[in-house]
Motif scaffolding. Structure first.
Motif, mmCIF file in Angstrom:
data_model
loop_
_atom_site.group_PDB
_atom_site.id
_atom_site.type_symbol
_atom_site.label_atom_id
_atom_site.label_comp_id
_atom_site.label_asym_id
_atom_site.label_seq_id
_atom_site.Cartn_x
_atom_site.Cartn_y
_atom_site.Cartn_z
ATOM 1 N N LEU A 244 0.800 -1.226 0.000
ATOM 2 C CA LEU A 244 0.000 0.000 0.000
ATOM 3 C C LEU A 244 0.832 1.275 0.000
ATOM 4 O O LEU A 244 0.290 2.372 0.093
ATOM 5 C CB LEU A 244 -0.938 0.012 1.217
ATOM 6 C CG LEU A 244 -1.938 -1.144 1.315
ATOM 7 C CD1 LEU A 244 -2.830 -0.985 2.537
ATOM 8 C CD2 LEU A 244 -2.782 -1.237 0.051
ATOM 9 N N THR A 245 2.161 1.161 -0.094
ATOM 10 C CA THR A 245 3.024 2.342 -0.078
ATOM 11 C C THR A 245 2.713 3.257 -1.264
ATOM 12 O O THR A 245 2.573 2.797 -2.395
ATOM 13 C CB THR A 245 4.505 1.926 -0.138
ATOM 14 O OG1 THR A 245 4.786 1.054 0.954
ATOM 15 C CG2 THR A 245 5.412 3.147 -0.066
ATOM 16 N N ALA A 246 2.613 4.570 -1.002
ATOM 17 C CA ALA A 246 2.415 5.546 -2.086
ATOM 18 C C ALA A 246 3.736 5.731 -2.823
ATOM 19 O O ALA A 246 4.745 6.097 -2.223
ATOM 20 C CB ALA A 246 1.942 6.869 -1.514
ATOM 21 N N ARG A 247 3.725 5.440 -4.132
ATOM 22 C CA ARG A 247 4.967 5.559 -4.897
ATOM 23 C C ARG A 247 4.670 5.976 -6.332
ATOM 24 O O ARG A 247 3.571 5.759 -6.842
ATOM 25 C CB ARG A 247 5.755 4.247 -4.897
ATOM 26 C CG ARG A 247 5.060 3.067 -5.533
ATOM 27 C CD ARG A 247 6.038 1.893 -5.692
ATOM 28 N NE ARG A 247 6.551 1.433 -4.428
ATOM 29 C CZ ARG A 247 5.984 0.498 -3.656
ATOM 30 N NH1 ARG A 247 4.849 -0.059 -4.043
ATOM 31 N NH2 ARG A 247 6.531 0.129 -2.529
ATOM 32 N N ASP A 248 5.665 6.582 -6.969
ATOM 33 C CA ASP A 248 5.605 6.910 -8.384
ATOM 34 C C ASP A 248 6.729 6.157 -9.090
ATOM 35 O O ASP A 248 7.834 6.015 -8.541
ATOM 36 C CB ASP A 248 5.785 8.415 -8.619
ATOM 37 C CG ASP A 248 4.635 9.238 -8.038
ATOM 38 O OD1 ASP A 248 3.556 8.666 -7.807
ATOM 39 O OD2 ASP A 248 4.824 10.446 -7.819
ATOM 40 N N GLY A 268 -2.328 3.206 -2.567
ATOM 41 C CA GLY A 268 -3.145 2.151 -1.979
ATOM 42 C C GLY A 268 -3.077 0.854 -2.751
ATOM 43 O O GLY A 268 -4.056 0.107 -2.822
ATOM 44 N N GLY A 269 -1.914 0.548 -3.347
ATOM 45 C CA GLY A 269 -1.754 -0.692 -4.081
ATOM 46 C C GLY A 269 -2.334 -0.665 -5.477
ATOM 47 O O GLY A 269 -2.369 -1.690 -6.155
ATOM 48 N N LYS A 270 -2.813 0.487 -5.951
ATOM 49 C CA LYS A 270 -3.465 0.571 -7.250
ATOM 50 C C LYS A 270 -2.829 1.690 -8.080
ATOM 51 O O LYS A 270 -2.429 2.713 -7.549
ATOM 52 C CB LYS A 270 -4.957 0.843 -7.090
ATOM 53 C CG LYS A 270 -5.664 -0.147 -6.165
ATOM 54 C CD LYS A 270 -7.106 0.180 -6.049
ATOM 55 C CE LYS A 270 -7.804 -0.598 -4.956
ATOM 56 N NZ LYS A 270 -7.383 -1.945 -4.734
ATOM 57 N N MET A 271 -2.773 1.460 -9.387
ATOM 58 C CA MET A 271 -2.311 2.530 -10.275
ATOM 59 C C MET A 271 -3.508 3.413 -10.596
ATOM 60 O O MET A 271 -4.434 3.003 -11.298
ATOM 61 C CB MET A 271 -1.736 1.966 -11.577
ATOM 62 C CG MET A 271 -1.053 3.042 -12.409
ATOM 63 S SD MET A 271 -0.341 2.441 -13.938
ATOM 64 C CE MET A 271 -1.787 2.474 -14.989
ATOM 65 N N ILE A 272 -3.494 4.634 -10.063
ATOM 66 C CA ILE A 272 -4.671 5.490 -10.200
ATOM 67 C C ILE A 272 -4.570 6.431 -11.396
ATOM 68 O O ILE A 272 -5.572 6.980 -11.842
ATOM 69 C CB ILE A 272 -4.904 6.316 -8.920
ATOM 70 C CG1 ILE A 272 -3.724 7.240 -8.647
ATOM 71 C CG2 ILE A 272 -5.163 5.419 -7.738
ATOM 72 C CD1 ILE A 272 -3.963 8.210 -7.517
ATOM 73 N N GLU A 273 -3.367 6.636 -11.934
ATOM 74 C CA GLU A 273 -3.210 7.545 -13.074
ATOM 75 C C GLU A 273 -1.795 7.417 -13.610
ATOM 76 O O GLU A 273 -0.905 6.874 -12.958
ATOM 77 C CB GLU A 273 -3.498 8.994 -12.633
ATOM 78 C CG GLU A 273 -3.343 10.063 -13.706
ATOM 79 C CD GLU A 273 -4.206 9.854 -14.924
ATOM 80 O OE1 GLU A 273 -4.080 8.780 -15.541
ATOM 81 O OE2 GLU A 273 -4.978 10.760 -15.273
ATOM 82 N N ARG A 274 -1.596 7.889 -14.839
ATOM 83 C CA ARG A 274 -0.241 7.962 -15.376
ATOM 84 C C ARG A 274 -0.064 9.299 -16.081
ATOM 85 O O ARG A 274 -1.035 9.904 -16.560
ATOM 86 C CB ARG A 274 0.049 6.811 -16.344
ATOM 87 C CG ARG A 274 -0.674 6.928 -17.670
ATOM 88 C CD ARG A 274 -0.155 5.902 -18.651
ATOM 89 N NE ARG A 274 -0.852 5.983 -19.920
ATOM 90 C CZ ARG A 274 -0.487 5.336 -21.009
ATOM 91 N NH1 ARG A 274 0.587 4.568 -20.971
ATOM 92 N NH2 ARG A 274 -1.166 5.448 -22.130
ATOM 93 N N ASP A 275 1.154 9.769 -16.132
ATOM 94 C CA ASP A 275 1.490 11.028 -16.802
ATOM 95 C C ASP A 275 2.461 10.702 -17.936
ATOM 96 O O ASP A 275 3.402 9.923 -17.756
ATOM 97 C CB ASP A 275 2.140 11.992 -15.802
ATOM 98 C CG ASP A 275 2.497 13.323 -16.442
ATOM 99 O OD1 ASP A 275 1.704 14.254 -16.333
ATOM 100 O OD2 ASP A 275 3.583 13.420 -17.041
#
Length: 594
Positions: A244-248, A268-275
């Motif tokens: 669940l670590t917040a990472r980029d 939260g363990g999920k890819m929420i967006e990409r740039d």
């Protein structure tokens, strides 16, 4: 001494030290800022060996350079960011055109609020995101508003509002000592936004079962809908890892002097967006990526850690950003980095040909125009247009194109001050006079070419001011339109010499784009003024009545019709001082007589 000899002499004096260098053009403008572990080796590399076409363009523009020695490579990286902000060099990576992502924010107040925002501030608030779009952020906020009764009103009202009565606020405006409850709510929201929703769903399921057993079916239905909303929001995001670590995650691919950077946002363990960012590079890939990442976190919230490819200086970024920086070498973490890299390679493969083609067309268009009117070099072009409708609210607009691309930070708007009625020639004289007199007084850079949206009359009006009044030798042309309001001819210089351009040439398309852009900008400005004029209040013309007084009067009397009938006594009852009440009453009485 020629500029080549000047540069050669300065190159021999470069130190073997870390620092920043600033390349300048013939006007003394900083066009590129870079950092280097060794200034001598890095700066010399621009003037030796073979380069690709775009780097050759940069080197051809360099007429001088400066450098600043720093104590370390880290200091050079941080100074580079400061210098880029200060000088806004045209060849540097600039993230100003990137998306501004929406975030959810818990405000740092005694009684905090949950809001959506695109502005990141160091104000003690808690930020969560980024979200793919405003809808996703607002959808999550609506759910949390139903689940957690944080304050909604701003400013704080003096009595309990609707949110209190529907159970979405604890009512801190009237009910004291709620700080402890608010802290607990904030803690629960933070856990939710960090992906910890399991306990909440279980609690809601228990409450739903109890409500159903007690035959409170409406309440049970509400709880069921809340559970479904939570599951819907969480399931819309692809599961990447159980961590669940917040990472980029930063993946890059470099091809033909261009770099594509793909950033995966994992929360939260999920890819929420990409740039996705694609840009030309003039330094080494490592230098450009390090600069990109530092700039990236001036516009985005830093996570707990980032994954980067092995080419970057891991310790340098760690010190610059004050967060954990990892170079994954195996396992699921390496797979994440490889996935981002694969996406970057795919994106650059799909988009490179189109971007390269557009870049070539732009360079070709400017070169064609320069050859047609015999102006070398031709880089900065300014174009002016007047706008008025039936002589009302006459305005002018000026747009700037540099190397065939719009330079929006240099756009300018003008209200016509000295001309009464629809007189395009005098309006043009006024704007040209104001614009270029100011550039002369400020010692600012003059354009290589001035274009006027209009015919021979407007061209002559501009030439009179530029040549006769200001004594400048600026090249001036005008863009004439046909009866269908389309760009048809380029007239140039005294007498309006017709410049022959093929209507399908790159230069002609460039002129069309510039004329369309200045017309759009002028009309937009004109419409905004007309809109403001239409919404003016009768009270705006009364001395002593500002926005607050105006609101106070409208709120008290309810309408302008009632206000017009008010006497001095009634105006003082509305809160006006006696003298101001007398002024307002006199003005309104004159208006009624008219």
């Amino acid at each position: 001494m020629s500029h080549q000899e000047h540069i050669k002499a300065k190159l021999s004096l470069l130190p073997d030290e870390p620092g920043c260098y600033l390349h300048k053009n013939q006007f003394g403008e900083v066009i590129y800022v870079g950092k280097a572990k060794n200034l001598k080796n890095r700066v010399r590399s621009y003037f030796t060996g073979a380069h690709d076409l775009k780097t050759e363009r940069l080197v051809a523009d360099i007429r001088d350079f400066e450098y600043i020695i720093t104590g370390s490579e880290l200091e050079a990286l941080l100074l580079e960011m400061t210098l880029i902000k200060k000088h806004d060099p045209k060849y540097n990576i600039m993230l100003k055109d990137d998306k501004s992502y929406p975030y959810l924010k818990i405000t740092n107040e005694t009684y905090p609020r949950l809001i959506t925002t695109r502005k990141l501030k160091k104000d003690g608030g808690h930020y969560f995101g980024p979200y793919p779009n405003a809808y996703a952020a607002n959808e999550t906020k609506r759910l949390l508003d139903r689940l957690y009764p944080l304050r909604k009103c701003q400013p704080m009202p003096k009595k309990l509002c609707l949110y209190y009565h529907i159970g979405q606020c604890l009512g801190p405006c009237e009910i004291p000592n709620l700080e402890g409850d608010q802290k607990e709510i904030v803690s629960e929201i933070r856990r939710f936004l960090s992906g910890e929703t399991k306990d909440l769903v279980q609690s809601l399921q228990q409450k739903m079962s109890v409500a159903a057993e007690e035959m409170e079916f409406e309440r049970a239905g509400e709880l069921r809908d809340q559970i479904r909303a939570i599951e819907s929001i969480m399931n819309k995001q692809n599961m990447i890892t159980a961590d669940l670590t917040a990472r980029d995650v930063f993946g890059i691919y470099v091809d033909k002097g261009w770099m594509c950077v793909q950033v995966f946002f994992l929360r939260g363990g999920k890819m929420i967006e990409r740039d996705v960012s694609l840009f030309p590079i003039y330094g080494t890939p490592a230098e450009e990526l390090e600069s990109f990442i530092v700039q990236f976190y001036e516009k985005n919230i830093k996570p707990s850690e980032i994954y980067v490819p092995p080419l970057v200086n891991q310790m340098l970024l760690k010190e610059a950003l004050s967060l954990r920086v990892h170079v994954p070498v195996r396992g699921s973490k390496r797979k994440l980095l490889d996935l981002a890299t694969k996406n970057a390679e795919n994106a650059i493969g799909e988009r490179f040909e189109l971007i390269a083609r557009d870049e070539k067309k732009t360079v070709q268009a400017v070169q064609e125009l320069a050859d047609a009117i015999d102006i070398h070099p031709l880089s900065r072009i300014e174009i002016i247009d007047n706008a008025n409708i039936q002589g009302a609210d006459a305005v002018s607009a000026l747009v700037v194109f540099e190397d065939g691309k719009p330079l929006k930070k240099e756009y300018r708007k003008f209200k016509i001050k000295t001309v009464t009625g629809p007189d395009d020639y005098e309006s043009m004289r006024e704007i040209v006079r104001r614009r270029y007199r100011r550039l002369l007084l400020e010692g600012a850079r003059l354009p290589d070419l001035v274009l006027i949206d209009g015919g021979l009359g407007q061209l002559n009006a501009a030439l009179e001011v530029i040549q006769d009044e200001l004594g400048l030798s600026l090249p001036v042309g005008s863009l004439k339109k046909d009866d269908k309001h389309r760009t048809s001819q380029l007239l140039f210089g005294e007498g309006g010499r017709l410049i022959e351009l093929h209507p399908r040439s790159s230069a002609f398309y460039l002129l069309q784009r510039m004329q369309d852009e200045v017309h759009r900008f002028a009309i937009t400005f004109h419409r905004s003024l007309r809109s403001k004029g239409m919404t003016r209040s009768l009270l705006d013309d009364i001395p002593g009545v500002g926005p607050k007084r105006r609101q106070q009067l409208i709120r008290h009397f309810g309408s302008m019709r009632s206000l017009k009938k008010a006497n001095i006594e009634q105006l003082t009852e509305a809160g006006l001082p006696v003298k101001l009440a007398e002024t307002v009453a006199e003005y309104l009485s004159q208006t009624n007589e008219e």
